[in-house]
Scaffold this active site. Structure first.
Site, PDB file in Angstrom:
ATOM      1  N   ASP A   1      -2.967   1.499  10.208  1.00 35.94           N
ATOM      2  CA  ASP A   1      -4.136   2.357  10.400  1.00 35.94           C
ATOM      3  C   ASP A   1      -4.547   2.322  11.852  1.00 35.94           C
ATOM      4  O   ASP A   1      -4.965   3.336  12.411  1.00 35.94           O
ATOM      5  CB  ASP A   1      -5.274   1.905   9.480  1.00 35.94           C
ATOM      6  CG  ASP A   1      -4.971   2.329   8.064  1.00 35.94           C
ATOM      7  OD1 ASP A   1      -5.287   3.460   7.706  1.00 35.94           O
ATOM      8  OD2 ASP A   1      -4.314   1.554   7.343  1.00 35.94           O
TER       9      ASP A   1
ATOM     10  N   CYS B   1       0.837  -1.208   0.000  1.00 34.99           N
ATOM     11  CA  CYS B   1       0.000   0.000   0.000  1.00 34.99           C
ATOM     12  C   CYS B   1       0.876   1.265   0.000  1.00 34.99           C
ATOM     13  O   CYS B   1       2.030   1.228  -0.457  1.00 34.99           O
ATOM     14  CB  CYS B   1      -0.971  -0.009   1.181  1.00 34.99           C
ATOM     15  SG  CYS B   1      -2.321   1.189   0.996  1.00 34.99           S
TER      16      CYS B   1
END
Ligand code: RUB
Length: 309
Positions: A197, A128
């Site tokens: 996250d 990512c």
């Protein structure tokens, strides 16, 4: 009521035009602060109601983002501790500014600490786009460490291309692979380095979907897996018993015109258990994922105390 900027920011976050936990938190908290400053609310009750509504809209833009949620909640708490609208506005301004500053300081510290873990000649795989990871890699490269990077393309939204662009622009030799190629290259990788996250109180890393598969592959190949993140991403709600919510995104991201009756499942994140994670680079130092709960416990009253003083 200044909902407009808040709505716009929430929409940018939802559409991934602002992506990555840190950027999401910074822009969300700023939007809340700006709206509070421009608020026309006459009473403290109305001001707080408006602030809560705005915070709710921003945090719902992406539900798996404790760094955003924590910053918004601190601002709301700061407002609730005020005696009138003027004081509440001043508290929100101070809180949002302080939070953004704290997050930025923590980010810098993570880079300073983490760069020691990158060795000359390391081959690093990332998934990512994590601004923490890319900046750490750029810092190592700047120090003259000859690193090479594999980055996944990161289906379905291809955030790996942001990573690839950033690293190649910095002069770091970078190879892009499709997500399913992780096992093929894993034996050539020295370190898998990921962003976060969220972290749950029991040490699970919540990061872009596919992270846990990469972690399993790394374990099988005996490759070290690490995460770089600020502790603002640790989720206090998980300490209080909540499961970390995992955002589910539109199926259109996977296939815009799928056959009728086909079901598509598109979660944005997944959970990697602590036993697959070697270490976590935080602003407090390099820690074990099993320490997350302890740090959250120590921290839970600190914010409240600050605003009640
Ligand atoms: C981004 C992602 C990143 C973390 C950390 O997912 O999973 O690894 O957010 O980023 P998305 P940072 O593209 O869906 O937001 O280190 O920049 O906070």
């Amino acid at each position: 009521m200044m909902v407009h900027d808040v709505e716009r920011t929430a929409s940018l976050i939802q559409r991934l035009e602002v992506q990555g936990a840190r950027n999401i938190a910074l822009s969300g908290v700023k939007a809340l602060g700006d709206a509070a400053r421009k608020s026309k609310a006459k009473t403290l009750k109305d001001f707080i109601k408006e602030l809560e509504r705005n915070a709710d809209m921003l945090s719902k833009a992406r539900v798996t983002e404790p760094a955003l949620r924590n910053g918004l909640e601190e601002a709301v708490l700061a407002a609730r501790c005020a005696g009138d609208v003027r004081a509440a506005k001043a508290n929100v301004a101070a809180s949002t500014k302080e939070y953004a500053g704290r997050l930025s300081k923590a980010f810098d510290r993570v880079i300073d600490i983490g760069v020691h873990r990158i060795r000359d000649g390391d081959v690093i795989l990332t998934h990512c786009h994590s601004s923490t990871v890319t900046n750490l890699l750029k810092a190592a490269h700047k120090q003259g460490k000859r690193i090479k990077v594999f980055c996944t393309e990161t289906r379905p939204k291809y955030q790996g291309r942001i990573t690839a662009k950033e690293l190649t622009a910095a002069g770091i030799p970078t190879t892009m692979i499709v997500d399913s190629c992780a096992r093929t290259v894993m034996n050539d990788v020295d370190l898998v380095l990921l962003g976060a996250d969220a972290f749950t109180s029991d040490g699970f890393l919540v990061n872009k979907v596919g992270t846990s598969q990469i972690a399993l592959v790394a374990k099988e190949a005996r490759t070290m897996l690490a995460c770089a993140c600020e502790t603002m991403k640790f989720d206090p709600l998980t300490l209080a018993g909540s499961w970390e919510p995992i955002e589910e995104r539109s199926v259109k991201e996977v296939w815009d015109k799928p056959p009728k009756k086909l079901k598509i499942f598109n979660p944005a994140f997944d959970l990697t258990p602590p036993h697959l994670l070697g270490f976590v680079i935080t602003e407090l130092g390099v820690i074990s994922p099993f320490e997350v709960g302890h740090i959250l416990r120590e921290r839970q009253d600190a914010v409240k105390k600050r605003w009640e003083q």
